[in-house]
Enzyme design. Sequence first.
Site: not given
Ligand code: NAP
Length: 296
Positions: A19-20, A78, A99, A114, A140, A142, A236, A259
């Site tokens: 975590s940052l 979360k 969060n 978020d 998912g 986010a 993101l 992001g």
């Molecule tokens: P998550 O709940 O695991 O959701 C990920 C989503 O991506 C799901 O819908 C998943 O599909 C899909 N996915 C994963 N791998 C895939 C692939 N190879 N092909 C197609 N779809 C794929 O994760 P999350 O918490 O939403 O986070 C997602 C990203 O956002 C991460 O990289 C995280 O670091 C980033 N994020 C950034 C911030 C920020 O402040 N910048 C905040 C939150 C999150 P399925 O449901 O079908 O598995």
Amino acid sequence: MITGKTKLLGVIGYPVEHSLSPLMHNAAIQAINNQQDQQSLIDYVYLPFPIKPEDLNTAIAGFSAIGVHGFNITIPHKQAIIPLLSEVSDIAQVVGAVNTVYRTNKGWVGTNTDVAGFLAPLQTYNWNWHQKVAVILGNGGASRAVVAGCAQLSFAEIHVVGRSEDKLTAFQQSWVNSPLPVNLKIHKWDELSSLIAQADLLVNTTPIGMYPNIQESPVDEAIFDNLSPGAIVYDLIYIPNPTKFIRQAQVRGAIAIDGLEMLVQQGATALELWLQQSVPVDVMRDSLCEHLGLSK
Ligand code: NAP
């Protein structure tokens, strides 16, 4: 300087060592104190707390007992934190995830920063959002904050692209009775080629392209060619910076948002809640840029 009165802030997650948040929150606390006279110094420290899912209840009871002031929550807690809170804000209920937790007389209150973090860089553009179309990749956790943010901006259409029919249907269903009106349509990835041409805002909420898979992008080059040049492309992911997705957008003349700003802004919104004062967002951003070796 830790004193006998230092109040505790932190982030819970498992794992949490990457975590940052400790870096940017402690940089902000230090900067606030550097600007203030001796009488008005703030006395806080922000720590990472690795908490296994099976230890969550005990940990939160312990936080109450030792008087933790407030904390962030990351994967995998979360949603699991919600039953342990006295109150959950409207926006956290809409997103279905918390969060940020702060303390009141009634107990722990959970919210979700978020959404504010996602919206902050978009709000620098004075667009008529109610005439715009958003295309969101991924369904998912986010993605839920992104949909809520787009709904708050009153986007005309919100399209969510996913790979599982069942998860997409459940995702769409979960917005049906939402207090935030959402014109949400769901699509499989094979529809992206035609969908992308309509996008004013294209957001990647999947982890595709995240370190160490930095050669990957959720969108093929040929499909990206269908994007209109004035669109906003928002990833993101913040490591690497820029991602391949962001570079694909930049070479096509799109507006690119990474992001990092969302990360900074969700953190700043949380810190303001805990401290009840404005916080130095630039210091938070600079601390992350320096840590990640990015130019400011
Ligand atoms: P998550 O709940 O695991 O959701 C990920 C989503 O991506 C799901 O819908 C998943 O599909 C899909 N996915 C994963 N791998 C895939 C692939 N190879 N092909 C197609 N779809 C794929 O994760 P999350 O918490 O939403 O986070 C997602 C990203 O956002 C991460 O990289 C995280 O670091 C980033 N994020 C950034 C911030 C920020 O402040 N910048 C905040 C939150 C999150 P399925 O449901 O079908 O598995």
